[in-house]
Write a protein that holds these residues in place. Structure first.
Motif, PDB file in Angstrom:
ATOM      1  N   PHE A   3      20.631  10.748 -16.802  1.00 34.25           N
ATOM      2  CA  PHE A   3      19.524  11.169 -15.934  1.00 34.25           C
ATOM      3  C   PHE A   3      18.249  11.427 -16.740  1.00 34.25           C
ATOM      4  CE2 PHE A   3      17.441  14.510 -13.209  1.00 34.25           C
ATOM      5  CZ  PHE A   3      17.218  13.700 -12.102  1.00 34.25           C
ATOM      6  N   GLN A  32      10.613  11.691 -13.166  1.00 35.99           N
ATOM      7  CA  GLN A  32      11.557  10.960 -14.017  1.00 35.99           C
ATOM      8  C   GLN A  32      11.407  11.431 -15.460  1.00 35.99           C
ATOM      9  OE1 GLN A  32      13.341   7.806 -12.785  1.00 35.99           O
ATOM     10  NE2 GLN A  32      14.584   8.573 -14.481  1.00 35.99           N
ATOM     11  N   THR A  88      19.394  11.036  -7.951  1.00 37.78           N
ATOM     12  CA  THR A  88      19.395   9.634  -8.379  1.00 37.78           C
ATOM     13  C   THR A  88      19.443   8.718  -7.165  1.00 37.78           C
ATOM     14  OG1 THR A  88      20.557  10.320 -10.372  1.00 37.78           O
ATOM     15  CG2 THR A  88      20.554   7.967  -9.875  1.00 37.78           C
TER      16      THR A  88
END
Lengths: 409, 160
Positions: free
Chosen positions: A75, A204, A289
């Protein structure tokens, strides 16, 4: 992105007869059903301590925990899961670095560079260690828009061994130029730690391209449960560091004369971990996600732009928004002052409309002094908020104005 | 009346918008004490002048805080001005009792207040009862009263 309010069971409740309008995600986010289910499932079906027993449910629990570690690593684009250390929260992560890395590497000739917008969690650990080790603390000042004033960056970096800085402000919403600061820090052989508590949930995150040496974030602000945080560190740094807490799980061997520390990341994970919470964090990472961090960013940017515009248009001179006035390079954290109404009074009236906002100093007292205020009212947006939430907020603000300053209307 | 109206009663809003006895008194002859609420950063300083007959001849407050803390301070000054020190202490006890946080250890000194004591008339101060429904706000209402206690303690020591 479809605003996934229905994924979050709490958001269907009412407060004072009105649908809840949750605008305090910078304090803690709400949890999707999938996170709640994952934690329940652990307790119902495979509750066992990890890294211990050679029986089925212990293996399942260990597997779920280590799968989460791998998913968290992916991640944040870590090249290896062993750089992901589970802690209690960001505060513990920073204390770990301050005590372990700082204890070994900082002395009277050194300086730690932080900023005026830090949360107490990235101030007090350095105060504590500075008292012990005699290093200095230096503060990057802010400009009038609540952004870092880096015009004197070279001087600011003089003698600095560590730059410890929030990636996104929990009061102003400012997103800081981490890559630029990382490059500047590395150019003077300093390290950089990013307090990414308010960054990872919204944007992100890439520990490799951002250039950071340490990254700290917490589960409960990113749709996961409380009680679990993460310290990510570059493996070669973590390898050199001594343990923070001693006890079970963090050793390879213990004798009457001493101990041999475990390998990474277990060296920093003393005692039984919050297993259910880690599994919940895994479900949160999966949820984020699946929703898509790019979609979340786009949604929040739009909503922040709407909020900035609507607040200014409908509240006019009555409102002051601290921090960046434009939606770029910021997250949806808006600290406001409204009509001279004390933040506690404002939050109280807003609650009558089901609107949850935070009033106070937001664990950033040095910043409050820089802003020249005792407290602010903070509105913070997340993926489940929409324009109707902002509209209700403004309706409630007007009601507060009518109550406290009737002459204004 | 809903809970919010009960909290922000007209008399409270009136004292908030037009606070009585605001300002600073010269120390000495006045005595002062500062109350601080670390939770919200609110600050209030109480100034009193107590004469040799233990009468509070002057009282002012200054500081910063929410409507509840500011209104409470204003109401307090009007309630204790020109009263005997002992009366002010009894009033403090009664006020804190109304907000259900009276602590016997939190002694108000050598008063003879006990359960047989007749009810102290709280008058306008009763308007602050609405905070009971909002427990985090109780501290806002009592902040100035705790500062008053301290200021009176300082003042009495001076004449001892």
């Amino acid at each position: 992105m479809n605003t996934p309010k229905s994924d979050f069971p709490l958001l269907s409740r009412t407060i004072n007869g009105r649908p809840i309008v949750y605008l305090d995600s910078a304090a803690t986010s709400q949890k999707p059903q999938s996170v709640i289910d994952a934690m329940n499932e652990f307790y119902r079906s495979y509750n066992a301590n990890t890294h211990r027993g050679a029986y089925t449910i212990a293996e399942e629990a260990t597997d779920a925990l280590e799968t989460t570690r791998r998913n968290v690593a992916r991640f944040i684009n870590s090249d290896s899961p062993s750089g992901v250390v589970f802690t209690k929260n960001v505060t513990e992560s920073i204390n770990l670095v301050a005590r372990s890395w700082g204890g070994a590497n900082l002395g009277p000739q050194d300086t730690v560079l932080i900023t005026e917008m830090e949360h107490h969690g990235n101030i007090v650990p350095w105060h504590i260690m500075a008292a012990e080790k005699g290093f200095k603390l230096r503060w990057i000042p802010l400009d009038e828009n609540g952004r870092l004033d880096l015009s004197n960056l070279e001087q600011l970096l003089d003698g600095v061994k560590l730059v410890s800085i929030s990636a996104a402000s929990n009061v102003l919403g400012t997103v800081n130029p981490i890559r630029r600061l990382a490059d500047a820090a590395h150019a003077v052989d300093a390290l950089i730690l990013a307090d990414a508590a308010q960054y990872v949930p919204h944007l992100q995150t890439d520990v490799q391209s951002s250039g950071v040496d340490f990254l700290c974030f917490t589960g409960h602000k990113m749709c996961g449960p409380t009680g679990v945080g993460v310290l990510w560190g570059r493996s070669e740094l973590l390898e050199e560091m001594t343990p923070f807490l001693g006890g079970g799980n963090m050793i390879l061997d213990v004798t009457k004369n001493g101990y041999l520390p475990n390998e990474l990341p277990y060296k920093f994970e003393a005692g039984t971990l919050p297993i259910a919470e880690i599994i919940g964090l895994g479900a949160a990472v999966e949820y984020l996600t699946k929703t898509g961090m790019q979609q979340i960013k786009a949604h929040e940017e739009q909503l922040t732009a709407y909020a900035l515009h609507a607040l200014k248009e409908r509240c006019g001179d009555d409102i002051v928004i601290h921090g960046p006035q434009t939606p770029d390079e910021r997250i949806g954290v808006l600290s406001i002052a409204y009509n001279n109404i004390h933040p506690h009074d404002l939050a109280q009236v807003l609650n009558e409309y089901g609107v949850c906002v935070r009033a106070g100093h937001h664990c950033a007292k040095p910043l409050m002094r820089v802003l020249g205020v005792n407290a602010t009212t903070r509105v913070s947006l997340y993926l489940y908020n929409d324009t109707s939430d902002v509209d209700t907020l403004i309706e409630a603000l007007h009601a507060a104005r009518d109550l406290f300053t009737p002459s204004a209307n | 009346m809903n809970q919010l109206d009960n909290l922000y009663r007209d008399i409270i809003l009136d004292h908030y918008r037009k606070p009585r006895n605001r300002g600073r008194l010269e120390v000495p002859p006045a005595w002062s004490a500062k109350g601080f609420n670390p939770l919200c950063g609110d600050e209030i300083t109480v100034y009193v002048i107590v004469d040799r007959n233990n009468k509070i001849t002057e009282i002012t407050t200054e500081g910063y805080g929410c409507s509840i803390s500011q209104a409470s301070a204003s109401l307090m000054t009007t309630a204790v001005k020109n009263r005997q020190r002992s009366e002010a202490l009894n009033l403090t006890t009664a006020f804190k009792k109304m907000l259900a946080i009276e602590d016997p250890a939190d002694s108000t000194g050598n008063t003879t207040n006990n359960s047989e004591e007749p009810e102290i008339a709280l008058g306008d101060l009763k308007a602050l009862q609405g905070v009971l429904k909002f427990p985090v706000r109780i501290k806002c209402a009592t902040l100035c009263w705790n500062a008053l206690l301290e200021a009176l303690e300082n003042a009495v020591t001076a004449y001892d």
